[in-house]
Design a protein around this motif. Structure first.
Motif, PDB file in Angstrom:
ATOM      1  N   PHE A   2       0.847  -1.189   0.000  1.00  0.00           N
ATOM      2  CA  PHE A   2       0.000   0.000   0.000  1.00  0.00           C
ATOM      3  C   PHE A   2       0.886   1.244   0.000  1.00  0.00           C
ATOM      4  O   PHE A   2       2.012   1.228   0.483  1.00  0.00           O
ATOM      5  CB  PHE A   2      -0.968   0.009   1.190  1.00  0.00           C
ATOM      6  N   ALA A   3       0.355   2.321  -0.585  1.00  0.00           N
ATOM      7  CA  ALA A   3       1.034   3.615  -0.576  1.00  0.00           C
ATOM      8  C   ALA A   3       0.417   4.438   0.548  1.00  0.00           C
ATOM      9  O   ALA A   3      -0.810   4.453   0.709  1.00  0.00           O
ATOM     10  CB  ALA A   3       0.858   4.321  -1.914  1.00  0.00           C
ATOM     11  N   ALA A   4       1.273   5.117   1.329  1.00  0.00           N
ATOM     12  CA  ALA A   4       0.751   5.874   2.464  1.00  0.00           C
ATOM     13  C   ALA A   4       1.717   6.978   2.874  1.00  0.00           C
ATOM     14  O   ALA A   4       2.921   6.903   2.617  1.00  0.00           O
ATOM     15  CB  ALA A   4       0.495   4.940   3.649  1.00  0.00           C
ATOM     16  N   LEU A   5       1.137   7.960   3.543  1.00  0.00           N
ATOM     17  CA  LEU A   5       1.918   9.037   4.148  1.00  0.00           C
ATOM     18  C   LEU A   5       2.272   8.638   5.577  1.00  0.00           C
ATOM     19  O   LEU A   5       1.399   8.148   6.309  1.00  0.00           O
ATOM     20  CB  LEU A   5       1.093  10.326   4.206  1.00  0.00           C
ATOM     21  N   PRO A   6       3.521   8.858   5.998  1.00  0.00           N
ATOM     22  CA  PRO A   6       3.848   8.603   7.402  1.00  0.00           C
ATOM     23  C   PRO A   6       3.213   9.683   8.276  1.00  0.00           C
ATOM     24  O   PRO A   6       2.874  10.766   7.809  1.00  0.00           O
ATOM     25  CB  PRO A   6       5.378   8.686   7.424  1.00  0.00           C
ATOM     26  N   THR A  45       6.671  13.581   2.095  1.00  0.00           N
ATOM     27  CA  THR A  45       7.099  12.309   1.528  1.00  0.00           C
ATOM     28  C   THR A  45       5.983  11.289   1.716  1.00  0.00           C
ATOM     29  O   THR A  45       5.135  11.440   2.583  1.00  0.00           O
ATOM     30  CB  THR A  45       8.402  11.815   2.212  1.00  0.00           C
ATOM     31  N   PHE A  46       5.979  10.274   0.858  1.00  0.00           N
ATOM     32  CA  PHE A  46       5.112   9.118   1.083  1.00  0.00           C
ATOM     33  C   PHE A  46       5.913   7.872   0.783  1.00  0.00           C
ATOM     34  O   PHE A  46       7.010   7.958   0.233  1.00  0.00           O
ATOM     35  CB  PHE A  46       3.797   9.216   0.289  1.00  0.00           C
ATOM     36  N   HIS A  47       5.388   6.731   1.198  1.00  0.00           N
ATOM     37  CA  HIS A  47       6.121   5.474   1.067  1.00  0.00           C
ATOM     38  C   HIS A  47       5.264   4.419   0.379  1.00  0.00           C
ATOM     39  O   HIS A  47       4.035   4.458   0.446  1.00  0.00           O
ATOM     40  CB  HIS A  47       6.499   4.901   2.447  1.00  0.00           C
ATOM     41  N   LEU A  48       5.933   3.471  -0.228  1.00  0.00           N
ATOM     42  CA  LEU A  48       5.307   2.216  -0.629  1.00  0.00           C
ATOM     43  C   LEU A  48       5.645   1.254   0.493  1.00  0.00           C
ATOM     44  O   LEU A  48       6.818   0.945   0.732  1.00  0.00           O
ATOM     45  CB  LEU A  48       5.842   1.705  -1.967  1.00  0.00           C
TER      46      LEU A  48
END
Length: 181
Positions: free
Chosen positions: A5-9, A153-156
């Motif tokens: 999932f892609a999400a913002l920390p 920033t966001f992460h996979l």
């Protein structure tokens, strides 16, 4: 297979704030700090090649850093609550970023969820938690607000489940929010 999932920390200051909302609710399993995030899109179980393709396509997304705010609490599962969360105030740029992440799934032929994007931070998963207690919890914390916080920033993320059925969310790739589309 990879569960992605892609999400913002969630920044530490916001995490401290929302972790303070936990109460003794029957059937509620409160999330720990390392589980807090704002999901942009859930890709589900994918093969290695698809995971690489998702990571590459996420890199092409362009978005300015986002200024976000907490805006109350809520739950999913209208009559049978299954998720308690802190809400993120409406933000057109955040919605557009989530839409770009979803578009990748559609382009790759992945199954899409039917529900609309509703930005939130999951605080607890519920099983047989009484509705009246959830309503009381919601009324108690409905005034939750925060000063704006920056998401740059966001992460996979990849989700792993341990033998003790504990999930771990591990960032597999990072994407800077630094330029408009």
């Amino acid at each position: 297979m990879h569960r992605l999932f892609a999400a913002l920390p969630v920044p530490d200051l916001i995490a401290e704030r929302v972790l303070g909302l936990s109460e003794d609710l029957p059937g509620a399993r409160w999330r720990q700090r390392d589980h807090l995030h704002i999901t942009l899109h859930f890709y589900g179980e994918v093969h290695h090649d698809t995971a690489e393709e998702i990571a590459n396509r996420l890199e092409a997304i362009r978005c300015e850093p986002l200024e976000l705010e907490l805006s109350g609490v809520g739950w999913f599962g209208r009559k049978a609550p299954h998720n308690l969360h802190a809400l993120i105030a409406e933000n057109p740029a955040l919605t557009a970023l989530a839409k770009d992440c979803r578009k990748i799934a559609r382009t790759l032929g992945l199954k899409l969820e039917d529900r609309p994007f509703k930005p939130h931070i999951t605080l607890a998963y519920c099983k047989d938690t009484p509705l009246d207690m959830v309503r009381h919890w919601s009324e108690t914390f409905q005034t939750l607000r925060s000063n704006p916080f920056l998401a740059d920033t966001f992460h996979l993320y990849e989700s792993f489940t341990s033998k003790h059925r504990q999930s771990q969310y591990v960032p597999q790739a990072d994407y800077a929010l630094e330029g408009g589309s």
